[in-house]
Motif scaffolding. Sequence first.
Motif, short mmCIF file in Angstrom:
data_model
loop_
_atom_site.label_atom_id
_atom_site.label_comp_id
_atom_site.label_asym_id
_atom_site.label_seq_id
_atom_site.Cartn_x
_atom_site.Cartn_y
_atom_site.Cartn_z
N ARG A 67 12.30 0.91 -4.08
CA ARG A 67 13.06 1.34 -5.26
C ARG A 67 12.19 1.63 -6.47
O ARG A 67 12.60 2.39 -7.35
N LEU A 68 11.01 1.01 -6.55
CA LEU A 68 10.23 1.16 -7.79
C LEU A 68 8.82 1.70 -7.57
O LEU A 68 8.32 2.47 -8.39
N LEU A 69 8.18 1.31 -6.48
CA LEU A 69 6.73 1.57 -6.37
C LEU A 69 6.39 2.86 -5.65
O LEU A 69 5.26 3.33 -5.75
N GLU B 103 11.93 -4.05 -0.75
CA GLU B 103 12.94 -3.44 -1.63
C GLU B 103 12.28 -2.97 -2.94
O GLU B 103 12.58 -1.87 -3.43
N VAL B 104 11.39 -3.80 -3.48
CA VAL B 104 10.66 -3.40 -4.69
C VAL B 104 9.83 -2.15 -4.42
O VAL B 104 9.82 -1.20 -5.22
N GLU C 238 0.86 -1.18 0.00
CA GLU C 238 0.00 0.00 0.00
C GLU C 238 0.89 1.23 0.00
O GLU C 238 1.74 1.39 0.87
N LEU D 192 12.12 -8.83 0.03
CA LEU D 192 12.15 -8.54 -1.40
C LEU D 192 11.06 -7.53 -1.78
O LEU D 192 11.31 -6.55 -2.50
N ARG E 15 0.93 5.22 0.26
CA ARG E 15 0.11 6.35 0.71
C ARG E 15 0.88 7.65 0.63
O ARG E 15 2.10 7.66 0.83
N LYS F 231 -2.25 3.95 -3.57
CA LYS F 231 -2.21 2.83 -4.50
C LYS F 231 -2.10 1.52 -3.74
O LYS F 231 -1.50 1.46 -2.67
N ALA F 232 -2.74 0.49 -4.28
CA ALA F 232 -2.65 -0.86 -3.71
C ALA F 232 -2.09 -1.76 -4.80
O ALA F 232 -2.76 -2.02 -5.78
N ILE F 233 -0.86 -2.19 -4.61
CA ILE F 233 -0.19 -3.00 -5.63
C ILE F 233 -0.04 -4.41 -5.09
O ILE F 233 0.53 -4.62 -4.02
N ARG F 234 -0.59 -5.37 -5.80
CA ARG F 234 -0.48 -6.78 -5.39
C ARG F 234 0.40 -7.53 -6.38
O ARG F 234 0.32 -7.30 -7.59
N PHE F 235 1.21 -8.42 -5.86
CA PHE F 235 1.99 -9.28 -6.74
C PHE F 235 2.37 -10.56 -6.01
O PHE F 235 2.16 -10.68 -4.80
#
Lengths: 94, 94
Positions: free
Chosen positions: B66-68, B62-63, B8, B59, B10, B42-46
């Motif tokens: 660095r990215l989200l 870190e993602v 998440e 992990l 915010r 945003k809610a990013i699921r993976f």
Amino acid sequence: MTFEVLVEVRLLAGIADPQGATIERSLPALGFAGVSAVRVGKAIRFCVDAPDAAAAETLAGEVARRLLSNPVIEEATVTVCQPSPTATGGTQQP
Amino acid sequence: MTFEVLVEVRLLAGIADPQGATIERSLPALGFAGVSAVRVGKAIRFCVDAPDAAAAETLAGEVARRLLSNPVIEEATVTVCQPSPTATGGTQQP
């Protein structure tokens, strides 16, 4: 009583997610392996004045259904966090 | 093992949120009262392949960092849901 609510809006399975696909393609270039199925949705938090958690959930669910999500391509999940007299937030009153 | 992860993202407290303000202004016109402090994130699921939940969380963190998320204006929260051999997802493998 004031409850903090989280509404997660996700694209339905099968709906294309270009944002998620772009993130997924970027990961190997940054050295990340083993991440797949990236889907990007929305996380909307707000405070609800309601007599109890069930009433807060009902109101938030109605807000999610009528304003925050498009049921043709999205689904919404409502989570009532806890009574939050001291929760942080932009326009919240104590 | 494959873990489903929710990140998440915010906006930090004090950062203006025009989307949230627009939603909040729309609510009275739809007949909703008692909703305040609307913040949109945003809610990013993976899915993460990792030997255990702690490694998956590291992990994913870190993602997220660095990215989200943009740490200047946003904060990210990582939640590892559970091992998900049958989780739904676009490009996930069984």
